[in-house]
Write a protein that holds these residues in place. Sequence first.
Motif, PDB file in Angstrom:
ATOM      1  N   ASN A 165       9.583   1.850   4.701  1.00  0.00           N
ATOM      2  CA  ASN A 165       9.812   3.289   4.583  1.00  0.00           C
ATOM      3  C   ASN A 165       9.667   3.767   3.140  1.00  0.00           C
ATOM      4  OD1 ASN A 165      10.159   4.291   7.186  1.00  0.00           O
ATOM      5  ND2 ASN A 165      12.308   3.674   7.267  1.00  0.00           N
ATOM      6  N   LEU A 206       7.134   6.797   1.825  1.00  0.00           N
ATOM      7  CA  LEU A 206       7.524   7.913   0.957  1.00  0.00           C
ATOM      8  C   LEU A 206       6.610   7.999  -0.260  1.00  0.00           C
ATOM      9  CD1 LEU A 206      11.413   7.607   1.091  1.00  0.00           C
ATOM     10  CD2 LEU A 206       9.972   9.302   2.230  1.00  0.00           C
ATOM     11  N   GLN A 207       6.246   6.864  -0.811  1.00  0.00           N
ATOM     12  CA  GLN A 207       5.338   6.854  -1.960  1.00  0.00           C
ATOM     13  C   GLN A 207       3.972   7.408  -1.583  1.00  0.00           C
ATOM     14  OE1 GLN A 207       5.192   6.726  -4.976  1.00  0.00           O
ATOM     15  NE2 GLN A 207       3.591   5.448  -5.859  1.00  0.00           N
ATOM     16  N   GLN A 236       3.376   9.638   0.758  1.00  0.00           N
ATOM     17  CA  GLN A 236       3.497  11.074   0.999  1.00  0.00           C
ATOM     18  C   GLN A 236       3.741  11.871  -0.274  1.00  0.00           C
ATOM     19  OE1 GLN A 236       5.936  12.100   4.700  1.00  0.00           O
ATOM     20  NE2 GLN A 236       6.405   9.917   4.427  1.00  0.00           N
ATOM     21  N   LYS A 237       4.492  11.294  -1.222  1.00  0.00           N
ATOM     22  CA  LYS A 237       4.833  12.040  -2.432  1.00  0.00           C
ATOM     23  C   LYS A 237       4.888  11.102  -3.628  1.00  0.00           C
ATOM     24  CE  LYS A 237       7.785  15.865  -3.882  1.00  0.00           C
ATOM     25  NZ  LYS A 237       8.905  16.748  -3.490  1.00  0.00           N
ATOM     26  N   LEU A 248       7.828  10.363  -6.605  1.00  0.00           N
ATOM     27  CA  LEU A 248       9.180  10.647  -6.147  1.00  0.00           C
ATOM     28  C   LEU A 248      10.159   9.665  -6.793  1.00  0.00           C
ATOM     29  CD1 LEU A 248      10.238  11.282  -2.482  1.00  0.00           C
ATOM     30  CD2 LEU A 248      11.295   9.417  -3.728  1.00  0.00           C
ATOM     31  N   ALA A 269      15.248   9.794  -2.907  1.00  0.00           N
ATOM     32  CA  ALA A 269      15.277  10.574  -1.675  1.00  0.00           C
ATOM     33  C   ALA A 269      16.419  10.090  -0.809  1.00  0.00           C
ATOM     34  CB  ALA A 269      13.953  10.467  -0.921  1.00  0.00           C
ATOM     35  N   SER A 314      18.539  11.156   3.291  1.00  0.00           N
ATOM     36  CA  SER A 314      18.607  12.019   4.461  1.00  0.00           C
ATOM     37  C   SER A 314      19.519  13.210   4.162  1.00  0.00           C
ATOM     38  CB  SER A 314      19.161  11.239   5.660  1.00  0.00           C
ATOM     39  OG  SER A 314      20.513  10.872   5.417  1.00  0.00           O
ATOM     40  N   LEU A 328      10.230  14.839   4.232  1.00  0.00           N
ATOM     41  CA  LEU A 328       9.320  13.703   4.283  1.00  0.00           C
ATOM     42  C   LEU A 328       9.671  12.868   5.508  1.00  0.00           C
ATOM     43  CD1 LEU A 328       9.609  12.744   0.508  1.00  0.00           C
ATOM     44  CD2 LEU A 328       7.761  14.035   1.580  1.00  0.00           C
ATOM     45  N   ILE A 334       9.916   9.299   7.718  1.00  0.00           N
ATOM     46  CA  ILE A 334      10.001   7.846   7.722  1.00  0.00           C
ATOM     47  C   ILE A 334      10.195   7.399   9.167  1.00  0.00           C
ATOM     48  CG2 ILE A 334      10.944   7.690   5.392  1.00  0.00           C
ATOM     49  CD1 ILE A 334      13.693   7.214   6.668  1.00  0.00           C
ATOM     50  N   TYR A 387      14.712  13.953   2.226  1.00  0.00           N
ATOM     51  CA  TYR A 387      14.357  14.978   1.245  1.00  0.00           C
ATOM     52  C   TYR A 387      14.365  14.406  -0.171  1.00  0.00           C
ATOM     53  CZ  TYR A 387      15.130  18.167   5.109  1.00  0.00           C
ATOM     54  OH  TYR A 387      15.050  18.805   6.336  1.00  0.00           O
ATOM     55  N   ASP A 388      13.380  14.823  -0.940  1.00  0.00           N
ATOM     56  CA  ASP A 388      13.289  14.466  -2.350  1.00  0.00           C
ATOM     57  C   ASP A 388      14.457  15.104  -3.089  1.00  0.00           C
ATOM     58  OD1 ASP A 388      12.565  13.951  -4.958  1.00  0.00           O
ATOM     59  OD2 ASP A 388      10.735  15.151  -4.907  1.00  0.00           O
TER      60      ASP A 388
END
Length: 297
Positions: free
Chosen positions: A60, A64-65, A67-68, A71, A74, A76, A95, A97, A108-109
Amino acid sequence: MYMSDYKTDHQTKQQKSFETEDARSLLDQLLADSKLYTQSRDYKDLLDFVVLLRNFAPFNAMLLQVQKPGLSYAASARDWRERFDRWPKEGARPLLILWPFGPVALVYDVMDTKGKPLPEDVASFFARGEIDEIKLRSFEPLLKRKSIEWCFVDAGDRNAGSIRVVLRASSDKDTTQYRIHINRNHDPAVKFATLVHELGHLFLGHLGSDRKLGVPERRALDHSQQELEAESVAYIVCERNGVKSKSQTYLANFVNANTTIDHIDVYQVMRAAGQIETQLSLAAHTQYDRPTKSSKF
């Protein structure tokens, strides 16, 4: 059910969500579309990012990496609310996962949240600390349940350890038995790094497939490929749990000597690291709000 049993079951369910054909197809498509992690430096940066996000399973963290990129932290919405007294800003873009109740969960970031100031050490909030002999010994019964025997041997400094198949399962009803040798003369941190490296070979499929452990057949890789993958797994698990190992130097030398990672299966590295953390009860516990039936992603 004891709390420890619940945690282990919870970790296992989460890990299994990364071991499906759908998860593999998703990752393959993301990597192909983004053209990420084809250079050795980018690959090392990915491993460092996965180390940073200790509150997510390695797979996961990689999602995240993708997608953004860039970052830093991050969590929940539930974690932001309950652990940090913060909440997502209005219109914040979530985002995605993988999550067993989901099929996806939203996170969320930190830049997309507001509320109380964050602790200075938020990046290491989920650090596990150093490994001592007591903690090290606690892994033995966990591995024994999976037919992985752990033996200490009296050896010189250059002989850290090894792993082999003791008895191969002859049918689906049987269980393959493994034995790990670890140098008893090393300090606990080195022993832990050795243990994780050898388990890396197992869960990466370098010893052959094991359906009961969810291990693929990948014995065809040459020795250098196997060692690079196992060192990658060891680096992730050690760094995420507060242990420094030789993997850092090994991977740094690889980056300096190579420009591409054509023969590294990033998916298998992340999957194996997550499996090891689950087997050793080291997996982090990010809390999520269970999706409603009407949720659409």
